[in-house]
Design an enzyme around this catalytic site. Structure first.
Site, PDB file in Angstrom:
ATOM      1  N   SER A 249      -0.522 -37.416 -18.942  1.00 52.00           N
ATOM      2  CA  SER A 249      -0.987 -37.461 -17.602  1.00 52.00           C
ATOM      3  C   SER A 249      -2.452 -37.931 -17.440  1.00 52.00           C
ATOM      4  CB  SER A 249      -0.515 -36.445 -16.837  1.00 52.00           C
ATOM      5  OG  SER A 249      -0.486 -36.533 -15.219  1.00 52.00           O
ATOM      6  N   GLU A 357       9.766 -38.867 -13.752  1.00 53.96           N
ATOM      7  CA  GLU A 357       8.437 -38.389 -13.556  1.00 53.96           C
ATOM      8  C   GLU A 357       8.152 -37.614 -12.323  1.00 53.96           C
ATOM      9  OE1 GLU A 357       5.656 -38.325 -15.500  1.00 53.96           O
ATOM     10  OE2 GLU A 357       6.120 -39.760 -17.112  1.00 53.96           O
ATOM     11  N   HIS A 459       7.960 -34.730 -14.914  1.00 54.55           N
ATOM     12  CA  HIS A 459       6.494 -34.914 -15.411  1.00 54.55           C
ATOM     13  C   HIS A 459       6.399 -33.533 -16.201  1.00 54.55           C
ATOM     14  CE1 HIS A 459       2.724 -36.563 -14.984  1.00 54.55           C
ATOM     15  NE2 HIS A 459       2.029 -35.639 -14.900  1.00 54.55           N
TER      16      HIS A 459
END
Length: 544
Positions: A249, A357, A459
């Site tokens: 990320s 995600e 995510h």
């Protein structure tokens, strides 16, 4: 047209990228001689809490505290059954006083043996899913994980850069135990400045330093950590000439930054970008407006350095207020422009995403009214909304929340990753693309998410498989551990040789050859396989 609820397709949205990184660790493994660690060797999340973990029966290596001598002095670490840890090692001078908003300087040495059994403090940040919050500016420490027994030759080194939207995060909720457990690698996980301490450029900092206008202090901390690795990692059994930077990320965005930074040249030799693309960096710092709030002229560094740390942390929370800025010698141009001009680092790259995600971060909206969903998309996209709603209808999944999560995941992660892969491949770099698609992965939605809501591969959900991410509390089961072993073996093979070798003879070709993407999933879901419909599945024609 319904998008079959694979319980995790992917889903993001380009224009909301500022909202993207806070909820995850970016808020957001083990092997044997053949690259696979047995489940009994793998660490549980608790195995990284050195104060509480009783661990298995001590091995001969665990009967003593391991010691190592580096340039700064001697260290006494923590012995484990399959790996050793050296925690809280200072790699830079404390960034306090005149070193607040200043490039990092080397850490001082010490006499005697330093206790390296306790991690360093979190860098200053507001409370979040990865940290209870911190006001400790003296935070530039790193953790090193090594095999319990010395290897016969120098090992590849992986330096993991945590996520957190450039505003949050800490190395202390990750571990390199599993990657080091079988002697496959040495893992380094540094802390670095985040938020307004990590990204703050004013007229005052510009006058003091050539890198001060942009104020990318957190990125410069990462480079200092890499210099420390070059100088010291051989003492831990690592090869200073074989360093891979890995980030997830915002950490993936950090890897992009370092790929394009002339000041990072030669500090690493491979790169892995998890859940991030390489575009979208700011062109000017947001610092001046905060200086005014604190009653300081932006040129008055003495005044700014006297602002209480609590005031600084309280001034900005959430996402979008901090991040790297282009235009200085540390980042002359953004990474995609560097790729187009051929100045991006000449190293092989792995880049990829999770299939779903942004479903986890959107799960606070559950249940989402279908009309509310359609109205939000229409307001956001105007004339383009009809086409987007055709691809992401409200009933594409169990709830419109999933459609929103898939939409935003595709726009902010999946398709930018493909754009970045193309740019790097066009620059002549070897690029491999993956999708983590374990639909049963422990997810990160937050305390607001119903515990029985299946978020898919959302995510940060790959992090427990690779780096012992403890913010996701549910441990991996035996099947997930088997996938984690495979992923770690693949990541370490890439770190060792620059070409990923997937167990069981699964081919993973370079992306430019046939636009093939390696899908990482358990046997029950079909096992590892390569696909060519990634871009169609994620509707990348909408988001390029």
């Amino acid at each position: 047209m319904k998008r079959a609820p694979r319980r995790g397709l992917a889903g993001p949205l380009a224009t909301l990228a500022v909202a993207l990184l806070a909820l995850s660790g970016c808020t957001g493994g083990g092997e044997s001689a053949d690259g696979v660690v047995s489940p009994s060797q793998r660490a549980t999340p608790e195995a990284y809490d050195v104060a509480d973990d009783p661990g298995p029966e001590p091995s001969p290596a665990a009967s003593r505290a391991p010691t190592v001598t580096i340039e700064q002095g001697a260290l006494s670490g923590v012995a484990g059954p399959a790996s050793n840890a050296y925690l809280g090692i200072p790699y830079a001078a404390p960034p306090v006083g005149d070193l607040r908003w200043h490039a990092p300087e080397p850490a001082a040495g010490w006499a005697g043996t330093r206790d390296a059994s306790t991690p360093g403090p979190h860098c200053p940040q507001a409370p979040n899913t990865d940290s209870e919050g911190s006001l400790e500016e003296d935070c530039l420490y790193l953790n090193v994980h090594t095999p319990a027994e010395p290897a016969s030759e120098s090992l590849p080194v992986l330096v993991f850069l945590h996520g957190g939207g450039h505003a949050y995060g800490t190395p202390n909720i990750y571990s390199g135990h599993d990657m080091a457990a079988t002697g496959g690698a040495v893992v380094v996980i540094p802390a670095f400045r985040v938020g307004l301490l990590g990204f703050f450029g004013t007229a005052g900092t510009a006058a003091e330093s050539e890198v001060g206008a942009q104020g990318n202090w957190g990125m410069l901390d990462q480079q200092q950590a890499l210099r420390w690795v070059a100088d010291n990692i051989a003492a831990f059994g690592g090869d200073p000439d074989n360093v891979t930077i890995v980030g997830e990320s915002a950490g993936g965005s950090s890897v992009c930054f370092q790929l394009a930074s002339p000041m990072a040249a030669g500090l690493f030799h491979r790169a892995i970008i998890q859940s991030s693309g390489c575009g979208g960096m700011a062109t000017e710092s947001a610092a001046p407006r905060f200086a005014a709030e604190w009653g300081c002229e932006e040129s008055d560094l003495a005044c700014l350095r006297e602002v209480p740390i609590g005031t600084i942390v309280d001034s900005a929370m959430g996402n979008g207020f901090a991040g790297p800025t282009v235009g200085g010698p540390d980042q002359p141009v953004d990474p995609l422009t560097a790729a187009a001009s051929g100045t991006v680092a000449e190293v092989p790259v792995i880049i990829g995403v999770t299939r779903d995600e942004w479903v986890g971060p959107e799960s606070w909206r559950y249940p989402l009214d279908p009309d509310t969903y359609r109205e939000a998309v229409t307001e956001e996209y105007g004339d383009g909304a009809a086409q987007i709603l055709e691809r992401y209808p409200a009933d594409a999944g169990p709830d419109p929340m999933f459609s929103l999560g898939w939409l935003r995941g595709d726009a902010m992660f999946a398709c930018p990753a493909i754009v970045s892969a193309d740019a790097l491949a066009d620059a002549g770099r070897d690029v491999y693309v993956y999708e983590f698609a374990d639909r049963t992965a422990p997810g990160s939605g937050g305390s607001f998410t119903p515990p029985d809501l299946d978020l898919g591969a959302t995510h940060t959900s790959e992090l427990p498989y690779l780096f012992g991410y403890t913010s996701i509390e549910r441990p991996l089961d035996a099947t997930q551990r088997q996938l984690a072993d495979t992923m770690i073996a693949t990541w370490v093979s890439f770190a060792a040789h620059g070409v990923p070798t997937v167990p069981d003879d699964v081919a993973w070709p370079q992306f430019h050859q046939a636009r093939e993407v390696l899908v990482l999933q358990g046997e029950a879901a079909g096992g590892l396989q390569t696909i060519t419909d990634f871009e169609a599945t994620h509707h990348c024609d909408l988001w390029r």
